[in-house]
Write an enzyme that holds these catalytic residues in place. Structure first.
Site, PDB file in Angstrom:
ATOM      1  N   PHE A  85       0.809  -1.220   0.000  1.00 57.11           N
ATOM      2  CA  PHE A  85       0.000   0.000   0.000  1.00 57.11           C
ATOM      3  C   PHE A  85       0.839   1.266   0.000  1.00 57.11           C
ATOM      4  CE2 PHE A  85       0.877  -0.032   4.565  1.00 57.11           C
ATOM      5  CZ  PHE A  85       1.005   1.320   4.836  1.00 57.11           C
ATOM      6  N   GLU A 129      -4.928  -3.809  -1.780  1.00 57.02           N
ATOM      7  CA  GLU A 129      -6.379  -3.564  -1.743  1.00 57.02           C
ATOM      8  C   GLU A 129      -6.714  -2.293  -0.971  1.00 57.02           C
ATOM      9  OE1 GLU A 129      -4.516  -5.855  -0.389  1.00 57.02           O
ATOM     10  OE2 GLU A 129      -5.553  -7.058   1.124  1.00 57.02           O
ATOM     11  N   SER A 165       5.378  -6.811   3.507  1.00 55.43           N
ATOM     12  CA  SER A 165       5.972  -7.084   4.823  1.00 55.43           C
ATOM     13  C   SER A 165       6.777  -8.387   4.764  1.00 55.43           C
ATOM     14  CB  SER A 165       4.858  -7.190   5.861  1.00 55.43           C
ATOM     15  OG  SER A 165       3.953  -8.200   5.476  1.00 55.43           O
ATOM     16  N   CYS A 217       9.423   2.149   3.307  1.00 56.54           N
ATOM     17  CA  CYS A 217      10.356   1.067   3.639  1.00 56.54           C
ATOM     18  C   CYS A 217      11.756   1.616   3.864  1.00 56.54           C
ATOM     19  CB  CYS A 217      10.369   0.039   2.526  1.00 56.54           C
ATOM     20  SG  CYS A 217      10.813   0.764   0.959  1.00 56.54           S
ATOM     21  N   GLU A 243       9.053  -3.612  13.272  1.00 55.60           N
ATOM     22  CA  GLU A 243       8.864  -2.595  12.238  1.00 55.60           C
ATOM     23  C   GLU A 243       7.518  -1.939  12.530  1.00 55.60           C
ATOM     24  OE1 GLU A 243       7.795  -3.762   8.214  1.00 55.60           O
ATOM     25  OE2 GLU A 243       8.824  -2.015   7.423  1.00 55.60           O
TER      26      GLU A 243
HETATM   27  P1  NAD Z   1       1.561  -6.519   3.141  1.00 52.89           P
HETATM   28  O1  NAD Z   1       2.602  -7.570   3.257  1.00 52.89           O
HETATM   29  O2  NAD Z   1       0.439  -6.510   4.098  1.00 52.89           O
HETATM   30  O3  NAD Z   1       0.880  -6.585   1.683  1.00 52.89           O
HETATM   31  C1  NAD Z   1       1.653  -6.618   0.508  1.00 52.89           C
HETATM   32  C2  NAD Z   1       0.867  -7.358  -0.570  1.00 52.89           C
HETATM   33  O4  NAD Z   1       0.640  -8.698  -0.141  1.00 52.89           O
HETATM   34  C3  NAD Z   1      -0.499  -6.748  -0.847  1.00 52.89           C
HETATM   35  O5  NAD Z   1      -0.727  -6.751  -2.234  1.00 52.89           O
HETATM   36  C4  NAD Z   1      -1.449  -7.657  -0.098  1.00 52.89           C
HETATM   37  O6  NAD Z   1      -2.710  -7.733  -0.714  1.00 52.89           O
HETATM   38  C5  NAD Z   1      -0.750  -8.997  -0.162  1.00 52.89           C
HETATM   39  N1  NAD Z   1      -1.051  -9.836   1.007  1.00 52.89           N
HETATM   40  C6  NAD Z   1      -1.379  -9.418   2.252  1.00 52.89           C
HETATM   41  N2  NAD Z   1      -1.569 -10.485   3.059  1.00 52.89           N
HETATM   42  C7  NAD Z   1      -1.347 -11.586   2.308  1.00 52.89           C
HETATM   43  C8  NAD Z   1      -1.382 -12.981   2.595  1.00 52.89           C
HETATM   44  N3  NAD Z   1      -1.690 -13.452   3.803  1.00 52.89           N
HETATM   45  N4  NAD Z   1      -1.083 -13.834   1.600  1.00 52.89           N
HETATM   46  C9  NAD Z   1      -0.772 -13.383   0.378  1.00 52.89           C
HETATM   47  N5  NAD Z   1      -0.726 -12.062   0.051  1.00 52.89           N
HETATM   48  C10 NAD Z   1      -1.010 -11.181   1.011  1.00 52.89           C
HETATM   49  O7  NAD Z   1       2.349  -5.119   3.135  1.00 52.89           O
HETATM   50  P2  NAD Z   1       1.733  -3.656   3.169  1.00 52.89           P
HETATM   51  O8  NAD Z   1       1.200  -3.414   4.536  1.00 52.89           O
HETATM   52  O9  NAD Z   1       0.865  -3.431   2.007  1.00 52.89           O
HETATM   53  O10 NAD Z   1       3.053  -2.783   2.943  1.00 52.89           O
HETATM   54  C11 NAD Z   1       3.916  -2.401   3.983  1.00 52.89           C
HETATM   55  C12 NAD Z   1       5.085  -3.352   4.096  1.00 52.89           C
HETATM   56  O11 NAD Z   1       5.795  -3.394   2.861  1.00 52.89           O
HETATM   57  C13 NAD Z   1       6.101  -2.886   5.129  1.00 52.89           C
HETATM   58  O12 NAD Z   1       6.566  -4.013   5.823  1.00 52.89           O
HETATM   59  C14 NAD Z   1       7.204  -2.271   4.290  1.00 52.89           C
HETATM   60  O13 NAD Z   1       8.480  -2.261   4.883  1.00 52.89           O
HETATM   61  C15 NAD Z   1       7.185  -3.161   3.088  1.00 52.89           C
HETATM   62  N6  NAD Z   1       7.790  -2.510   1.929  1.00 52.89           N
HETATM   63  C16 NAD Z   1       9.022  -2.926   1.560  1.00 52.89           C
HETATM   64  C17 NAD Z   1       9.644  -2.333   0.488  1.00 52.89           C
HETATM   65  C18 NAD Z   1      11.012  -2.775   0.055  1.00 52.89           C
HETATM   66  O14 NAD Z   1      11.484  -2.293  -0.955  1.00 52.89           O
HETATM   67  N7  NAD Z   1      11.676  -3.669   0.771  1.00 52.89           N
HETATM   68  C19 NAD Z   1       8.997  -1.309  -0.213  1.00 52.89           C
HETATM   69  C20 NAD Z   1       7.726  -0.920   0.190  1.00 52.89           C
HETATM   70  C21 NAD Z   1       7.127  -1.535   1.274  1.00 52.89           C
END
Ligand code: NAD
Length: 500
Positions: A153, A180, A230, A285, A385
Site C-alpha cells: 500500500f 487492496e 511485509s 520502507c 517494524e
Molecule cells: P503486506 O505484506 O500486508 O501486503 C503486501 C501485498 O501482499 C499486498 O498486495 C497484499 O494484498 C498482499 N497480502 C497481504 N496479506 C497476504 C497474505 N496473507 N497472503 C498473500 N498475500 C497477502 O504489506 P503492506 O502493509 O501493504 O506494505 C507495507 C510493508 O511493505 C512494510 O513491511 C514495508 O516495509 C514493506 N515494503 C518494503 C519495500 C522494500 O522495498 N523492501 C517497499 C515498500 C514496502
C-alpha cells in the site's frame, strides 16, 4: 455522504463486468470516509486473466520488435509525465500522503519508465566470431512469458513502476495485483499503457487479497513473481512461488537505522532524522525509525529534533500540511499502541503524537510525529517494524556499538551514517550489512539505473528491483553456438567438443 464508487479489475484494457463474490472497502484516510468498494478476484478469475495474458504474449508481444516496444515506452513516459498530477491526487485520496510526496513518488516511478526506454541497449547480447574455425557464439536474453507483480500500500504507483515498465520492455506480459488499500492509482496508470499503444492483455490489473495472490503463486503459466510487502508475507510468497517453479524476488520489511557520529553536522542530521522519520507518516520502507546517537551528541540532537517536530503540521494531505494520516484505522490503532508499549518497556516519550492539533475534517486515521529517547533492543518499539511516525533514539557509546546494532538487526534494507569523517564513512559503507547505504543522506533510494533492494529479512531471492538486475530478472539468458555448413568440418567424433 456520497456512495462509495466501485473499483474493479482491468482485464485486457477493459473494466471487468462480472459480479464479485467478495469486495473490500477503500477509505480516504484523512476523513475516515469510505470512498470505494473494491472487487476481489477469485482463483477462477486469476486463471482466466493469466490465460488471456499468455495468449496475447504468444501471439503478439513475445515477438514484438524492440522498435515497437520502445515506441510504446516513450509514449507511456510522455503520458505519465503529463498526467502525474492526476495520479498523485488518486494516491493522496486513498493512501493519505501529502500531495507533494505523492507527486514525488510518481516522479521516482517515471524514472524507471525512462530507464526502460533504453531497452534496445540494455538487451544487447554478446557475440564472438570464430570461437572455433567458422563457429560463432552469441548470447541473447529472451522474455519469460506472463509475470506477476504484487505490490504494497505504501507506494501505490512507484512500486508497481519499479517492475512493470522493465517487464514489458523485456517482452513479457504482466498481471499486477495492487494493494487492496489504495488500488486506484494502478488502474489509472494501466489506462495510460493502453493509450500508449500497448496491445490489450499485455498488462492486466487484478485486485484481490490472499486468494488472488495464492492463485498467481501457484498458476503454472506465471513464470516469475515480483513482490513487495511485509517480511512474513514476502517469505511466504518466496517459498510458495519457488516451490511452484517460479523465479521470485520478494522485497520485505525494514528497520532502518541512522548512525550519528559526534563530529556530524547536527543540524543536517536533525533535518534528516525528521524528514526520513516522519515523511509519509513513517510509512516508507526506507524510513528511519532508529536513530543511533553516539554520545555525547544525544541531548543536543534530541533538542534540535524536538524543535523541528514542533513546526510540523499534521493533517489532510490535500492541504498545506507536512504529514498526512496513516493508511487505515486498524494500522493507526496498531501504531498508536506502540506508544504505551514503549513507555511500559522503560523508554522516555519525548514527544507524544496523540497530543496536538490536526488540520483535517472528519474522523481520519491520524497520529502526529512521536519521539522516544532511551530506547534499547528488546523493547517492542526497537524490535518491531512499526511503519508509522515513531522515531526512537538509542544512545550508544561508539561507532562500533552502533554498527553492531545495525548488523545484529534481522532486517537490512537501508541505513545511513552522518559524519564529517571520510574514513569513518568509508568503513561504514564497507562494514554495514545492509543493501542500501546513505552517507549524510537519510533515505538512500537508488536511481532507476541502479538496483533497489535490501539484505537479510528485507529481501528473499537473488535479484533487486530495477536497474540491470531488473532486466536480468525479467529475461532468460540463452547462448547460441552456430556453424554454417562447411564440408571440411564433417565426420564423426564422439569426443568432448574442443575449439580448433
Ligand atoms: P503486506 O505484506 O500486508 O501486503 C503486501 C501485498 O501482499 C499486498 O498486495 C497484499 O494484498 C498482499 N497480502 C497481504 N496479506 C497476504 C497474505 N496473507 N497472503 C498473500 N498475500 C497477502 O504489506 P503492506 O502493509 O501493504 O506494505 C507495507 C510493508 O511493505 C512494510 O513491511 C514495508 O516495509 C514493506 N515494503 C518494503 C519495500 C522494500 O522495498 N523492501 C517497499 C515498500 C514496502
Amino acid at each position: 455522504m456520497s456512495t462509495p464508487a466501485r473499483i474493479t479489475h482491468l482485464i485486457a484494457g477493459e473494466p471487468w463486468e462480472g459480479t464479485a463474490r467478495r469486495t473490500s472497502p477503500v477509505f480516504n484516510p484523512a476523513t475516515g470516509a469510505q470512498t470505494g468498494v473494491l472487487d476481489l478476484a477469485d482463483a477462477a478469475l486469476v486463471d482466466e486473466v493469466v490465460r488471456g495474458a499468455k495468449a496475447v504474449w504468444q501471439r503478439e508481444w513475445q515477438t514484438s520488435s524492440l522498435t515497437r516496444r520502445t515506441q510504446v515506452l516513450f509514449a507511456f513516459r510522455e503520458l505519465l509525465n503529463a498526467r502525474k498530477d492526476e495520479i498523485a491526487t488518486l494516491i493522496t485520496a486513498e493512501h493519505g500522503k501529502v500531495l507533494s510526496d505523492a507527486l514525488g513518488e510518481v516522479t521516482r516511478g517515471l524514472e524507471v519508465a525512462e530507464f526502460a526506454c533504453g531497452i534496445p541497449h540494455l538487451l544487447k547480447g554478446g557475440f564472438s566470431e570464430n570461437v572455433s574455425t567458422k563457429v560463432d557464439v552469441y548470447s541473447i536474453r529472451q522474455p519469460l512469458g506472463v509475470v506477476a507483480v504484487i505490490s504494497p500500500f505504501n507506494f501505490p504507483a512507484m512500486v508497481p513502476l519499479w517492475f512493470v515498465p522493465i517487464a514489458i520492455a523485456c517482452g513479457n506480459a504482466v498481471v499486477i495485483k495492487p494493494s487492496e488499500k489504495d488500488p486506484s492509482a494502478v488502474n489509472a496508470v494501466a489506462a495510460l499503457w493502453r493509450e500508449a499503444g500497448l496491445p490489450d492483455g499485455v498488462l492486466n490489473v487484478v485486485h484481490g487479497d490472499k486468494e488472488a495472490v495464492d492463485a498467481l503463486l501457484t498458476h503454472p503459466d506465471v513464470r516469475a513473481v515480483s513482490f513487495v510487502g511485509s517480511t512474513p508475507i514476502a517469505k511466504y510468497v518466496y517459498e510458495t512461488g519457488t516451490a511452484h517453479g517460479k523465479r521470485v524476488q520478494a522485497l520485505g520489511g525494514a528497520k532502518n537505522h541512522m548512525l550519528v557520529l559526534p563530529d556530524a553536522d547536527l543540524d543536517l542530521a536533525a533535518d534528516a532524522a525528521v524528514n526520513a522519520g516522519f515523511g509519509s507518516a513513517g510509512e516508507r520502507c526506507m524510513a528511519i525509525s532508529a536513530l543511533l546517537a553516539v554520545e555525547p551528541v544525544a541531548d543536543d540532537l534530541i533538542a534540535k529534533i524536538t524543535d523541528r517536530m514542533g513546526k510540523l503540521v499534521t493533517g489532510d494531505g490535500t492541504r498545506e500540511v507536512d504529514m498526512g494520516p496513516l493508511v487505515t484505522a486498524e494500522h493507526a490503532a496498531k501504531v498508536t499502541a506502540y506508544l504505551d508499549a514503549g513507555v511500559e518497556a522503560g523508554a522516555r516519550l519525548v514527544v507524544d503524537g496523540r497530543e496536538g492539533d490536526i488540520d483535517a475534517d472528519g474522523d481520519g486515521f491520524f497520529l502526529r510525529p512521536t519521539l522516544f529517547d532511551g530506547v534499547e533492543p528488546g523493547m517492542p518499539v526497537y524490535d518491531d517494524e512499526i511503519f508509522g511516525p515513531v522515531l526512537s533514539v538509542v544512545r550508544v557509546a561508539s561507532y562500533d556499538e552502533g554498527l553492531d546494532l545495525i548488523n545484529a538487526n534481522p532486517y537490512g534494507n537501508g541505513t545511513a551514517i552522518f559524519t564529517n569523517d571520510g574514513g569513518a564513512a568509508r568503513r561504514f559503507q564497507n562494514e554495514a550489512e545492509v543493501g542500501m547505504v546513505g552517507i549524510n543522506v537519510p533515505i538512500p533510494v537508488p536511481m532507476a539505473y541502479f538496483s533497489f533492494g535490501g539484505w537479510k529479512a528485507s529481501l528473499f531471492g537473488d535479484s533487486h528491483a530495477h536497474g540491470m538486475e531488473g532486466v536480468h530478472f525479467f529475461t532468460r539468458g540463452k547462448v547460441v553456438t552456430s556453424r554454417w555448413l562447411d564440408p571440411s568440418h564433417g565426420g564423426l567424433n564422439l569426443g568432448f567438443p574442443q575449439n580448433q
